[in-house]
Design a protein around this motif. Sequence first.
Motif, PDB file in Angstrom:
ATOM      1  N   ALA A  91      -1.325 -10.623   9.583  1.00 57.21           N
ATOM      2  CA  ALA A  91      -0.180 -10.866  10.374  1.00 57.21           C
ATOM      3  C   ALA A  91      -1.367 -11.184  11.638  1.00 57.21           C
ATOM      4  CB  ALA A  91       1.041 -10.634  10.966  1.00 57.21           C
ATOM      5  N   VAL A  92      -0.653 -11.439  12.850  1.00 57.39           N
ATOM      6  CA  VAL A  92      -1.711 -10.732  14.136  1.00 57.39           C
ATOM      7  C   VAL A  92      -0.634  -9.286  15.109  1.00 57.39           C
ATOM      8  CG1 VAL A  92      -1.711 -11.776  16.433  1.00 57.39           C
ATOM      9  CG2 VAL A  92      -1.731 -12.991  15.211  1.00 57.39           C
ATOM     10  N   GLY A  93      -1.738  -8.760  14.860  1.00 57.14           N
ATOM     11  CA  GLY A  93      -1.542  -7.443  14.647  1.00 57.14           C
ATOM     12  C   GLY A  93      -1.886  -6.581  13.822  1.00 57.14           C
TER      13      GLY A  93
ATOM     14  N   LEU B 162      -0.685 -18.495   8.064  1.00 62.35           N
ATOM     15  CA  LEU B 162      -0.765 -17.016   8.950  1.00 62.35           C
ATOM     16  C   LEU B 162       0.424 -16.514   8.452  1.00 62.35           C
ATOM     17  CD1 LEU B 162      -1.731 -15.498  11.135  1.00 62.35           C
ATOM     18  CD2 LEU B 162      -0.508 -16.770  13.370  1.00 62.35           C
TER      19      LEU B 162
ATOM     20  N   ALA C 209       4.396 -15.179  11.322  1.00 55.92           N
ATOM     21  CA  ALA C 209       3.945 -16.244  12.701  1.00 55.92           C
ATOM     22  C   ALA C 209       5.946 -15.861  13.548  1.00 55.92           C
ATOM     23  CB  ALA C 209       3.424 -17.404  12.325  1.00 55.92           C
ATOM     24  N   GLU C 210       5.245 -14.715  14.455  1.00 59.84           N
ATOM     25  CA  GLU C 210       6.523 -14.970  15.328  1.00 59.84           C
ATOM     26  C   GLU C 210       6.520 -15.994  16.651  1.00 59.84           C
ATOM     27  OE1 GLU C 210       8.824 -11.336  14.194  1.00 59.84           O
ATOM     28  OE2 GLU C 210       6.970 -10.890  15.489  1.00 59.84           O
ATOM     29  N   THR C 211       5.534 -16.654  17.190  1.00 61.17           N
ATOM     30  CA  THR C 211       4.973 -17.040  18.657  1.00 61.17           C
ATOM     31  C   THR C 211       4.150 -18.348  18.804  1.00 61.17           C
ATOM     32  OG1 THR C 211       3.496 -15.804  19.994  1.00 61.17           O
ATOM     33  CG2 THR C 211       6.129 -14.879  19.592  1.00 61.17           C
TER      34      THR C 211
ATOM     35  N   LYS D 142       2.134 -18.703  20.233  1.00 63.08           N
ATOM     36  CA  LYS D 142       0.297 -18.104  20.985  1.00 63.08           C
ATOM     37  C   LYS D 142      -0.100 -17.799  19.204  1.00 63.08           C
ATOM     38  CE  LYS D 142      -1.579 -15.788  23.849  1.00 63.08           C
ATOM     39  NZ  LYS D 142      -2.344 -15.003  23.170  1.00 63.08           N
ATOM     40  N   GLN D 143       0.256 -16.505  19.415  1.00 66.76           N
ATOM     41  CA  GLN D 143       0.031 -16.466  18.110  1.00 66.76           C
ATOM     42  C   GLN D 143      -0.358 -17.757  16.771  1.00 66.76           C
ATOM     43  OE1 GLN D 143       3.309 -13.960  16.355  1.00 66.76           O
ATOM     44  NE2 GLN D 143       3.030 -12.189  17.035  1.00 66.76           N
TER      45      GLN D 143
ATOM     46  N   ASP E  37      -3.487 -18.570  18.828  1.00 68.06           N
ATOM     47  CA  ASP E  37      -4.776 -17.928  18.478  1.00 68.06           C
ATOM     48  C   ASP E  37      -5.523 -18.272  17.455  1.00 68.06           C
ATOM     49  OD1 ASP E  37      -4.217 -17.434  21.676  1.00 68.06           O
ATOM     50  OD2 ASP E  37      -3.432 -15.175  20.898  1.00 68.06           O
ATOM     51  N   ALA E  38      -4.739 -17.759  16.900  1.00 60.61           N
ATOM     52  CA  ALA E  38      -5.027 -18.089  14.718  1.00 60.61           C
ATOM     53  C   ALA E  38      -5.928 -19.075  14.623  1.00 60.61           C
ATOM     54  CB  ALA E  38      -4.226 -17.634  14.193  1.00 60.61           C
TER      55      ALA E  38
END
Length: 269
Positions: A73-75, A96, A99-101, A103-104, A107-108
Amino acid sequence: MDASRLRLCRSLLFLPASNPRAIEKARGLDADMIVLDLEDAVKPEDKAEARRLAEAAVRDGFGGRPVAVRINAVGSPFFGDDVVAVRRMQPDHVVLAKAETPKQVADAAWLTAKRILAMVETARGVIDAAAIAQATGGLVAGTNDLAADLHIPANEGRRGLSYALQRIVLAARAAGVPAFDGVYNKLDDEEGLAEQCREGRAFGFDGKSLIHPGQIATANRIFSPAPGEVEEALRLIAAATGGAERFEGRMIEAMHVEQARALVAKARL
């Protein structure tokens, strides 16, 4: 792979990218898509080796079948290294995790330069599923993490997930992208797997995520149009003359003809 082709995938087999024997075995399996996992299925100390093996596996391919790589995950502390590794690969998709937004997802996609399938695994992800779907190539329900995030007891089945699962399908359909059901954890319960596959198809999912080769045949069978369905669809297409009319005891119109044609096309492909 565009949305129409991706929607034909009935079985998405997730396997640890750190397991070379599982990767080799997957080349002879009937899963419609292989997903090489760099996330939860891989221990932290094995992440680097998993990336190396995933790169080799994507390069060697799986007999022409689509392959995806699930990244952290992002972060996550592993996200950056996953991105660097995936940029060197040529998978059909990148999955991914969490994923929650939108934008994430965006960005990915930009960082990896790949098409993204977004896993909806949290309450926030479900709430923003419609926006996420607009930014991705498809949605995958992450039912294990989602159940934990919603504080649903492990022995309660999927009753508490019904609204979330339907919201994921609604978001995908509104965006015109495929949606895939989550995994079934019991490896030796074919009847339970079949029941959950039927439920997932009834919800509108295009296919199912799997965690064991023994689950592939059941998912492929249930998410494929049955012979009886195809025969009925062909009769309906032949009988339709336009507008609302009676067909075998029920009313049909143009929408039903379109559904029948789509079902026949999926069966043929």
